[in-house]
Design a protein around this motif. Structure first.
Motif, mmCIF file in Angstrom:
data_model
loop_
_atom_site.group_PDB
_atom_site.id
_atom_site.type_symbol
_atom_site.label_atom_id
_atom_site.label_comp_id
_atom_site.label_asym_id
_atom_site.label_seq_id
_atom_site.Cartn_x
_atom_site.Cartn_y
_atom_site.Cartn_z
ATOM 1 N N GLY A 56 16.452 -58.960 -12.603
ATOM 2 C CA GLY A 56 16.988 -60.194 -12.483
ATOM 3 C C GLY A 56 18.544 -60.169 -12.744
ATOM 4 O O GLY A 56 19.233 -61.100 -11.984
ATOM 5 N N GLY A 57 19.167 -59.247 -13.331
ATOM 6 C CA GLY A 57 20.468 -58.971 -13.748
ATOM 7 C C GLY A 57 21.356 -58.336 -12.396
ATOM 8 O O GLY A 57 22.500 -58.213 -12.527
ATOM 9 N N LEU A 58 20.574 -57.671 -11.617
ATOM 10 C CA LEU A 58 21.154 -57.178 -10.348
ATOM 11 C C LEU A 58 21.665 -57.950 -9.447
ATOM 12 O O LEU A 58 21.191 -59.109 -8.812
ATOM 13 N N GLY A 59 22.863 -57.909 -9.068
ATOM 14 C CA GLY A 59 23.483 -58.734 -8.023
ATOM 15 C C GLY A 59 23.630 -58.014 -6.886
ATOM 16 O O GLY A 59 23.404 -56.814 -6.577
ATOM 17 N N GLY A 60 23.999 -58.569 -5.545
ATOM 18 C CA GLY A 60 24.282 -57.915 -4.238
ATOM 19 C C GLY A 60 22.956 -57.516 -3.602
ATOM 20 O O GLY A 60 21.737 -58.034 -4.168
ATOM 21 N N SER A 61 22.876 -56.944 -2.749
ATOM 22 C CA SER A 61 21.620 -56.292 -1.958
ATOM 23 C C SER A 61 21.779 -54.678 -1.701
ATOM 24 O O SER A 61 22.818 -54.150 -1.703
ATOM 25 N N PHE A 62 20.539 -54.295 -1.526
ATOM 26 C CA PHE A 62 20.311 -52.892 -1.390
ATOM 27 C C PHE A 62 19.811 -52.435 -0.005
ATOM 28 O O PHE A 62 18.834 -53.024 0.515
ATOM 29 N N GLU A 63 20.503 -51.546 0.627
ATOM 30 C CA GLU A 63 19.834 -51.093 1.866
ATOM 31 C C GLU A 63 18.632 -50.295 1.938
ATOM 32 O O GLU A 63 17.842 -50.348 2.704
ATOM 33 N N LEU A 64 18.520 -49.612 0.373
ATOM 34 C CA LEU A 64 17.532 -48.768 0.311
ATOM 35 C C LEU A 64 16.986 -48.996 -1.064
ATOM 36 O O LEU A 64 17.911 -48.848 -1.973
ATOM 37 N N ILE A 65 15.623 -49.007 -1.561
ATOM 38 C CA ILE A 65 15.137 -49.269 -2.703
ATOM 39 C C ILE A 65 13.832 -48.313 -2.662
ATOM 40 O O ILE A 65 13.019 -48.255 -1.870
ATOM 41 N N LEU A 66 14.269 -47.426 -3.729
ATOM 42 C CA LEU A 66 12.868 -46.245 -3.991
ATOM 43 C C LEU A 66 12.436 -46.653 -5.267
ATOM 44 O O LEU A 66 13.289 -46.753 -6.397
ATOM 45 N N LEU A 122 6.501 -44.708 -4.335
ATOM 46 C CA LEU A 122 5.819 -43.529 -4.374
ATOM 47 C C LEU A 122 4.537 -43.795 -5.023
ATOM 48 O O LEU A 122 4.010 -44.264 -6.014
ATOM 49 N N SER A 123 3.389 -43.201 -3.977
ATOM 50 C CA SER A 123 2.137 -43.454 -4.270
ATOM 51 C C SER A 123 1.652 -41.752 -4.472
ATOM 52 O O SER A 123 2.113 -41.098 -5.073
ATOM 53 N N ALA A 124 0.347 -41.615 -3.843
ATOM 54 C CA ALA A 124 -0.226 -40.279 -4.268
ATOM 55 C C ALA A 124 -1.132 -40.090 -3.300
ATOM 56 O O ALA A 124 -2.185 -41.052 -3.105
ATOM 57 N N ALA A 169 4.242 -47.247 1.205
ATOM 58 C CA ALA A 169 3.823 -46.153 0.087
ATOM 59 C C ALA A 169 4.200 -45.036 0.772
ATOM 60 O O ALA A 169 3.618 -44.427 1.911
ATOM 61 N N LEU A 170 4.485 -43.899 -0.157
ATOM 62 C CA LEU A 170 4.879 -42.627 0.112
ATOM 63 C C LEU A 170 4.135 -41.620 -0.617
ATOM 64 O O LEU A 170 4.092 -41.728 -1.902
ATOM 65 N N HIS A 171 3.372 -40.767 -0.138
ATOM 66 C CA HIS A 171 2.993 -39.340 -0.801
ATOM 67 C C HIS A 171 3.964 -38.281 -0.767
ATOM 68 O O HIS A 171 4.201 -37.760 0.377
#
Length: 224
Positions: A56-66, A122-124, A169-171
């Protein structure tokens, strides 16, 4: 995230083997990376208040979230080899980290993700019901299967607001980390650095039509 690096990226779980490698790989490509982790920031995915405070404290936007958080089993324990090894407290802990925690994180993704941005969780492969031919590892398998459902449902909701966004979701394969150290020698492994490059390549190739899917480190779909 096309073939070029995202200008901005958020890596959650950035102190773990794969998370740290992902953050480093992105920074090497010139991305401005925001890192969050339990060890460095006190970010606890099992605590709704902690997730709310940090995200909630993060501002702005991100092109990639991991999202690179995960737990094989509580410290000092291993995955169950049989049904009679299941313990309620252990299963609840694994579910809290692997499924409920990422769900709490995904609540914030629509706000934090830039238009047309990408989010990988990240999944599996062991979370695949269709690919399970040997049983065992009940808590871990169930938690990752639950995570896959959460990612799939979240992608449907995200598409309603941003048709160009990708959530998958990524393995990562079996990666040489402290997480997998007890199983070294039983499976073919790659380094965390290799895994990070593989995952970033996959995320760079996925399109909106594939949002909500489950993909391995080669970019191939994993059965649900």
């Amino acid at each position: 995230m096309p073939s070029d690096a995202p200008a901005t990226a958020l890596v959650i779980g950035a102190s773990g083997g794969i998370g740290a490698a992902l953050a480093a790989a992105l920074e090497a490509r010139g991305s401005a990376v925001t890192r969050l982790s339990r060890s460095a920031d006190g970010f606890d995915v099992t605590d709704p208040a902690s997730v709310e405070t940090h995200l909630g404290g993060l501002g702005g936007s991100f092109e990639l979230i991991l999202v690179a958080v995960g737990l094989l089993a509580p410290k000092g324990q291993g995955p169950e080899k049989s049904l009679d090894a299941i313990e309620a407290g252990t299963m609840a802990r694994v579910m809290a980290v692997n499924a409920i925690g990422p769900a709490l994180i995904l609540r914030h993704v629509p706000r934090l993700l830039a238009a047309g941005g990408r989010c990988g969780v990240l999944s599996a492969r062991v979370g695949s019901i269709g690919d399970n031919g040997i049983g065992g590892w009940h808590s871990y398998r169930a938690s990752k299967a639950a995570l896959n459902q959460i990612v799939h449902g979240a992608a449907i909701e995200l598409r309603r607001h941003d048709k160009g966004a990708v959530l998958a979701a990524l393995h990562p394969g079996t990666v040489e980390t402290a997480f997998t150290a007890p199983y070294a020698g039983r499976h073919s492994m790659v380094t965390a650095k290799e895994a990070a490059q593989n995952l970033l390549r996959v995320m760079g190739r996925l399109g909106p039509a594939q949002s909500g899917g489950f993909f391995d480190w080669r970019g191939e779909e994993v059965p649900w």
